[in-house]
Enzyme design. Structure first.
Site, short mmCIF file in Angstrom:
data_model
loop_
_atom_site.label_atom_id
_atom_site.label_comp_id
_atom_site.label_asym_id
_atom_site.label_seq_id
_atom_site.Cartn_x
_atom_site.Cartn_y
_atom_site.Cartn_z
CD GLU A 89 -2.40 -1.30 2.72
OE1 GLU A 89 -2.80 -0.31 3.36
OE2 GLU A 89 -2.43 -2.44 3.16
CB CYS A 332 -0.11 0.72 9.07
SG CYS A 332 1.56 0.60 8.62
N1 SAH Z 1 7.87 -0.16 10.96
C1 SAH Z 1 7.97 1.26 11.02
C2 SAH Z 1 7.15 2.00 9.97
C3 SAH Z 1 5.78 1.50 9.63
S1 SAH Z 1 4.46 1.75 10.77
C4 SAH Z 1 7.65 1.74 12.41
O1 SAH Z 1 7.35 0.92 13.26
O2 SAH Z 1 7.76 2.93 12.66
C5 SAH Z 1 4.11 3.46 10.71
C6 SAH Z 1 3.55 4.03 12.01
O3 SAH Z 1 2.18 3.63 12.22
C7 SAH Z 1 4.29 3.53 13.24
O4 SAH Z 1 4.47 4.57 14.15
C8 SAH Z 1 3.33 2.48 13.78
O5 SAH Z 1 3.62 2.19 15.12
C9 SAH Z 1 2.00 3.14 13.52
N2 SAH Z 1 0.84 2.27 13.56
C10 SAH Z 1 0.73 1.00 13.13
N3 SAH Z 1 -0.51 0.51 13.34
C11 SAH Z 1 -1.22 1.53 13.90
C12 SAH Z 1 -2.56 1.65 14.35
N4 SAH Z 1 -3.42 0.63 14.27
N5 SAH Z 1 -2.94 2.83 14.88
C13 SAH Z 1 -2.08 3.87 14.96
N6 SAH Z 1 -0.81 3.81 14.55
C14 SAH Z 1 -0.37 2.65 14.03
#
Ligand code: SAH
Length: 345
Positions: A89, A332
């Site tokens: 995505e 995400c």
């Molecule tokens: N792996 C990397 C980048 C991808 S996730 C990381 O962990 O930073 C991108 C951001 O979205 C991260 O801060 C992650 O913790 C957050 N994220 C993932 N799922 C989420 C959700 N359900 N609600 C809010 N933030 C979320």
């Protein structure tokens, strides 16, 4: 097969030379590839040449499978198809300063964060740097006359620092003029905190903004939601952040998703402020995007406001992240999951 989106001008020149073509074809090919053209569309090339190119190279390693446009804002969610049948995505957002694209760096993710949809089936494979550039090329082609991607966030599916070499190659290429021309200062890399690779990144002199997914004020809470916290203590992660600030002169952004009853209390906010004191940083509060497969709850507006105020009162720079594209599974991994689920059925 060579992915042409992944080649710099010099590499394209080598490629063209290997095929025995005249040198001017290199620039021509770079430009056509950046426009999102496949070989069939490159009418400036003789058809015999287009055919032989096809045997050695892929012009577009990424294509757009689905486009979802938000009814409430300008956000566009892409489902990109890769050539091996996998999909990832990307999210295109329109801000006052221009277009920003959120890209994926892996098919899935193996970090296992309990609130995240991208990691539910683990990591299928790394993306190549040519595929990451391909995501940007697709978004630019979609925008057409309306504009170009000017900012990029590595915040889609995947852990960028778990695909270190390809991500570094991506960063080195994406800002070049013959490629996407997006300045490194306009790029943010988000990580759950793989400490060794944070140091390696800091030492590379690439002035990208580091976003650190913290989501907790201490190790005990962090371990309940992020398996990576069993590998690295928060103290080590914060030390790596300090090093990043020192090396790059850029403040670190801490991502903090507020999860009901887990990390959202007043005392959590105070503890967080204490841990971050003296660090050149900014905290981004994100109300949890509830994921159907996960039994974690979001928080009320009131809770976000209170948490934010506590941080501000303790002189920690913080904002609430604007939610965009909520109606199009903007978070995400959600769209890919919808598609995976519907094809399973
Ligand atoms: N792996 C990397 C980048 C991808 S996730 C990381 O962990 O930073 C991108 C951001 O979205 C991260 O801060 C992650 O913790 C957050 N994220 C993932 N799922 C989420 C959700 N359900 N609600 C809010 N933030 C979320």
């Amino acid at each position: 097969m060579r992915e042409l989106t992944g080649l710099s001008l010099e590499e394209m020149q080598d490629f063209v030379r290997e095929l025995g073509l005249p040198a001017f074809r290199a620039k021509q090919l770079c430009q056509a590839v950046q426009k999102g053209m496949d070989f069939e569309e490159m009418s400036m090339l003789p058809s015999s040449l287009r055919q032989s190119l096809q045997e050695y190279a892929v012009a577009q390693p990424v294509s757009v499978l689905q486009v979802h446009t938000s009814a409430v804002d300008d956000t566009v969610k892409f489902l990109f198809a890769l050539r091996d049948g996998n999909c990832v995505e990307g999210v295109l957002m329109h801000y006052h300063y221009g277009y920003s694209l959120c890209i994926s760096t892996q098919v899935g993710c193996r970090m296992g964060c309990r609130f995240c949809a991208s990691t539910l089936e683990g990591c299928v494979r790394n993306l190549t740097h040519g595929e990451m550039i391909g995501e940007v090329v697709c978004a630019n082609r979609y925008l057409g006359e309306k504009g170009r991607v000017g900012h990029i966030v590595l915040m889609g599916a995947g852990e960028p620092l778990d695909n270190f070499d390809e991500v570094i190659q991506f960063l080195r290429l994406v800002n070049r003029e013959e490629s996407c021309g997006v300045g490194l200062r306009h790029i943010s890399l988000s990580t759950c905190g793989l400490v060794e690779n944070m140091y390696r990144l800091a030492d590379m002199d690439l002035p990208v903004t580091l976003s650190l997914s913290l989501h907790a004020p201490n190790d005990a809470v962090r371990r309940t939601i992020m398996p990576v916290a069993n590998r690295y203590s928060m103290a080590d992660v914060l030390d790596a952040c300090r090093y990043y600030v020192k090396k790059t002169g850029r403040r670190v952004i801490f991502e903090y998703a507020l999860i009901g009853g887990v990390n959202d209390s007043e005392s959590h906010a105070r503890e967080l402020a204490g841990r971050l004191r003296g660090l050149q940083c900014h905290v981004n509060l994100i109300p949890l995007n509830e994921v159907r497969e996960r039994n974690l709850k979001g928080v009320s507006e009131e809770t976000v406001r209170r948490f934010l105020k506590t941080l501000e009162d303790l002189h920690i720079s913080a904002t609430r992240r604007r939610e965009m594209g909520d109606d199009i599974a903007g978070a995400c991994g959600q769209l890919r999951r919808q598609v995976l689920n519907s094809t399973e059925r």
